[in-house]
Design an enzyme around this catalytic site. Structure first.
Site, PDB file in Angstrom:
ATOM      1  N   ARG A 261      -9.454  -2.257  -0.784  1.00 25.26           N
ATOM      2  CA  ARG A 261      -8.594  -2.366   0.391  1.00 25.26           C
ATOM      3  C   ARG A 261      -7.482  -1.319   0.353  1.00 25.26           C
ATOM      4  O   ARG A 261      -7.115  -0.747   1.383  1.00 25.26           O
ATOM      5  CB  ARG A 261      -8.011  -3.787   0.475  1.00 25.26           C
ATOM      6  CG  ARG A 261      -7.461  -4.144   1.862  1.00 25.26           C
ATOM      7  CD  ARG A 261      -5.992  -3.825   2.025  1.00 25.26           C
ATOM      8  NE  ARG A 261      -5.242  -4.415   0.949  1.00 25.26           N
ATOM      9  CZ  ARG A 261      -4.138  -3.846   0.455  1.00 25.26           C
ATOM     10  NH1 ARG A 261      -3.694  -2.688   0.911  1.00 25.26           N
ATOM     11  NH2 ARG A 261      -3.495  -4.424  -0.551  1.00 25.26           N
ATOM     12  N   SER A 262      -6.950  -1.030  -0.835  1.00 24.44           N
ATOM     13  CA  SER A 262      -5.905  -0.010  -0.949  1.00 24.44           C
ATOM     14  C   SER A 262      -6.416   1.359  -0.537  1.00 24.44           C
ATOM     15  O   SER A 262      -5.704   2.137   0.127  1.00 24.44           O
ATOM     16  CB  SER A 262      -5.362   0.040  -2.379  1.00 24.44           C
ATOM     17  OG  SER A 262      -4.673  -1.136  -2.707  1.00 24.44           O
TER      18      SER A 262
ATOM     19  N   PHE B 189      -0.471   9.461   0.486  1.00 19.10           N
ATOM     20  CA  PHE B 189       0.842   9.320   1.125  1.00 19.10           C
ATOM     21  C   PHE B 189       1.901   9.362   0.042  1.00 19.10           C
ATOM     22  O   PHE B 189       1.981   8.443  -0.778  1.00 19.10           O
ATOM     23  CB  PHE B 189       0.869   7.990   1.884  1.00 19.10           C
ATOM     24  CG  PHE B 189       2.089   7.733   2.723  1.00 19.10           C
ATOM     25  CD1 PHE B 189       2.142   8.181   4.035  1.00 19.10           C
ATOM     26  CD2 PHE B 189       3.153   6.995   2.233  1.00 19.10           C
ATOM     27  CE1 PHE B 189       3.255   7.908   4.836  1.00 19.10           C
ATOM     28  CE2 PHE B 189       4.267   6.717   3.017  1.00 19.10           C
ATOM     29  CZ  PHE B 189       4.313   7.174   4.327  1.00 19.10           C
TER      30      PHE B 189
ATOM     31  N   LEU C  33       5.519   9.085  -0.981  1.00 24.21           N
ATOM     32  CA  LEU C  33       6.893   8.664  -0.706  1.00 24.21           C
ATOM     33  C   LEU C  33       7.597   8.241  -1.989  1.00 24.21           C
ATOM     34  O   LEU C  33       8.659   8.759  -2.328  1.00 24.21           O
ATOM     35  CB  LEU C  33       6.909   7.516   0.307  1.00 24.21           C
ATOM     36  CG  LEU C  33       8.295   6.980   0.691  1.00 24.21           C
ATOM     37  CD1 LEU C  33       9.124   8.065   1.374  1.00 24.21           C
ATOM     38  CD2 LEU C  33       8.174   5.742   1.585  1.00 24.21           C
ATOM     39  N   THR C  34       7.009   7.302  -2.741  1.00 24.84           N
ATOM     40  CA  THR C  34       7.621   6.784  -3.963  1.00 24.84           C
ATOM     41  C   THR C  34       7.772   7.881  -5.010  1.00 24.84           C
ATOM     42  O   THR C  34       6.893   8.718  -5.191  1.00 24.84           O
ATOM     43  CB  THR C  34       6.765   5.646  -4.533  1.00 24.84           C
ATOM     44  OG1 THR C  34       6.736   4.577  -3.589  1.00 24.84           O
ATOM     45  CG2 THR C  34       7.330   5.132  -5.850  1.00 24.84           C
TER      46      THR C  34
ATOM     47  N   GLY D  12      12.002   4.084  -5.732  1.00 24.29           N
ATOM     48  CA  GLY D  12      10.941   3.291  -5.132  1.00 24.29           C
ATOM     49  C   GLY D  12      11.465   2.527  -3.935  1.00 24.29           C
ATOM     50  O   GLY D  12      11.203   2.876  -2.788  1.00 24.29           O
ATOM     51  N   SER D  13      12.270   1.502  -4.198  1.00 26.06           N
ATOM     52  CA  SER D  13      12.794   0.678  -3.110  1.00 26.06           C
ATOM     53  C   SER D  13      13.872   1.396  -2.302  1.00 26.06           C
ATOM     54  O   SER D  13      14.232   0.939  -1.217  1.00 26.06           O
ATOM     55  CB  SER D  13      13.372  -0.631  -3.672  1.00 26.06           C
ATOM     56  OG  SER D  13      12.356  -1.427  -4.248  1.00 26.06           O
TER      57      SER D  13
ATOM     58  N   LEU E  14     -10.848 -22.982 -13.859  1.00 25.13           N
ATOM     59  CA  LEU E  14     -11.908 -22.349 -14.638  1.00 25.13           C
ATOM     60  C   LEU E  14     -11.647 -22.409 -16.142  1.00 25.13           C
ATOM     61  O   LEU E  14     -12.536 -22.089 -16.938  1.00 25.13           O
ATOM     62  CB  LEU E  14     -12.086 -20.889 -14.213  1.00 25.13           C
ATOM     63  CG  LEU E  14     -13.082 -20.637 -13.073  1.00 25.13           C
ATOM     64  CD1 LEU E  14     -12.531 -21.129 -11.747  1.00 25.13           C
ATOM     65  CD2 LEU E  14     -13.437 -19.168 -12.964  1.00 25.13           C
TER      66      LEU E  14
ATOM     67  N   GLU F 171       4.787  -1.278  -1.504  1.00 26.02           N
ATOM     68  CA  GLU F 171       5.119  -1.363  -0.070  1.00 26.02           C
ATOM     69  C   GLU F 171       6.130  -2.472   0.201  1.00 26.02           C
ATOM     70  O   GLU F 171       6.050  -3.193   1.193  1.00 26.02           O
ATOM     71  CB  GLU F 171       3.841  -1.523   0.758  1.00 26.02           C
ATOM     72  CG  GLU F 171       2.942  -0.309   0.607  1.00 26.02           C
ATOM     73  CD  GLU F 171       1.663  -0.389   1.392  1.00 26.02           C
ATOM     74  OE1 GLU F 171       1.661  -1.044   2.442  1.00 26.02           O
ATOM     75  OE2 GLU F 171       0.672   0.224   0.964  1.00 26.02           O
TER      76      GLU F 171
END
Length: 398
Positions: A104-105, A143, A145-146, A151-152, A352, A377
């Site tokens: 998915r990433s 992409f 950015l970080t 990061g934040s 389990l 994100e």
């Protein structure tokens, strides 16, 4: 006057206890089932081995197959993109992450970050140059950015770009970049004298490299890289012309976070279903453990949070399709759904027992992947502060 006779409700479906499939039209269901079938055929038979080896072999072919499915840039229009609804894109994210968060990433970074940035903020020439190949999976995007120290707080980024005649020259580093070392183009955000700008950096540009990050215990079946920019010279038309400032990258992140709201529920569903199957066959004290009260209480609690989360994702998708979705509402969804997904995985693991830590079952793999999804994100704390500011009107960021 007698009341009209009520229609007989359908049988209870343990896989859809709230009847949420009734919210979907035939096209929604067809897209969901197509992505589910692809993941079952191409990912699930191999994912445990990929995860154990810490690699995603054949990523370029997987990207091309996802392109043929229409899953790349799925909710974008034109330039070879599918033009699907937000709900349809969300359903695809759910099915992909039910296989593995790394898959998915791959799709999320390609479509919701790299392609979305070009589609929304690029020139017509940039869109024509990059988007058709990216939609087909022939070109992989990333992409940037970080950074290692930011990061934040992306406003403090140190990567910078300066003008040199008619060119731009970029220098800096980006960290934890999905798809980085296999990308044909990187969308890199940098400080300039005009504010933060986005740049399209083709792979192979002199001074640009993307060494892969290894020794990960989460998202192991995913390509994660550092981006190194050492005086990378780009032409003037490499900059995204339609945005200046943080609203550019943050709007892209908001679009990607929406996919996480759905995707995290896929990881939770896979873990829940694995535990449910196991509890029906595993016997202790002379009967299946699914027949014990404490085990059933766990299943009831997991099912409630799982399907509440899917219902929340549906609601946000409808708002996005109506053009009414706010960033604070996406934070609401990511904060709740990823947090609950991790708890569902942990509870499934207890059912389990020792088998829950084995890669023969998907539960621990999903749980460790979600530890990354929880952070990237937007961390829990950042989304709490986004909602806190929206609720109180007071900014606690500064």
């Amino acid at each position: 006057m007698s009341a009209p006779s009520a229609a007989k409700p359908p049988p209870f479906d343990p896989g859809d206890p709230l009847g949420l499939d009734d919210l979907l039209d035939p096209e929604d269901l067809a897209i969901r089932d197509t992505v589910r079938a692809w993941a079952a055929d191409r990912v699930l038979p191999h994912i445990a081995e990929w995860y154990e080896r810490g690699e995603l072999p054949g990523i370029r072919e997987l990207a091309r197959e996802l392109g043929r499915l229409g899953a790349l840039g799925m909710s974008l229009t034109g330039y070879g993109c599918a033009g699907a609804t937000a709900v349809q894109y969300g359903l695809a994210c759910l099915e992909l992450e039910a296989a593995d968060s790394g898959i998915r990433s791959l799709v999320s970074v390609q479509g919701s970050l790299a392609m979305y940035a070009i589609h929304r903020y690029g020139s017509e020439e940039q869109k024509r140059q990059w988007l058709p190949g990216m939609a087909a999976g022939e070109i992989i995007g990333c992409f940037g950015l970080t950074e290692p120290d930011h990061g934040s707080d992306p406003a403090g980024m140190r990567t910078h770009a300066r003008r040199d005649g008619g060119d731009w020259v970029l220098s800096g580093r980006k960290m934890w970049i999905t798809n980085g070392s296999v990308a044909g183009v990187a969308v890199v955000w940098a400080q300039t004298d005009e504010g933060i700008r986005g740049f399209l950096v083709p792979a192979g540009s002199p001074g640009f490299s993307a060494p892969e990050i290894t020794h990960k215990w989460s998202l192991r079946a995913s390509v994660t890289s550092e981006l190194v920019l050492d005086d990378v010279r780009l032409p003037a038309d490499a900059v995204l012309p339609e945005v200046t400032g943080l609203r550019g990258p943050l709007s892209c992140l908001n679009h990607a976070r929406y996919g996480i709201v759905w995707g995290s529920m896929g990881a939770a569903r896979a873990s829940f279903e694995s535990a449910l199957r196991y509890a029906g066959t595993r016997e202790q004290f002379g009967r299946p453990i699914g027949g014990f009260q404490l085990t059933q209480a766990k299943f009831a609690d997991m099912a409630v949070e799982l399907h509440k989360g899917i219902l929340l994702a549906h609601h946000l998708g409808r708002r996005m399709d109506a053009g009414r979705l706010r960033a604070e509402q996406v934070s609401f969804g990511k904060l709740n759904n990823v947090r609950e997904a991790i708890e569902i995985c942990r509870t499934a693991r207890t059912i389990l027992g020792a088998n829950g830590i084995s890669l023969e079952y998907p539960v621990m793999r999903h749980a460790t992947n979600l530890e990354s999804v929880l952070t990237y994100e937007g961390t829990v704390e950042m989304h709490q502060l986004v909602l806190g500011k929206a609720l109180t009107g007071l900014d606690a960021f500064r």
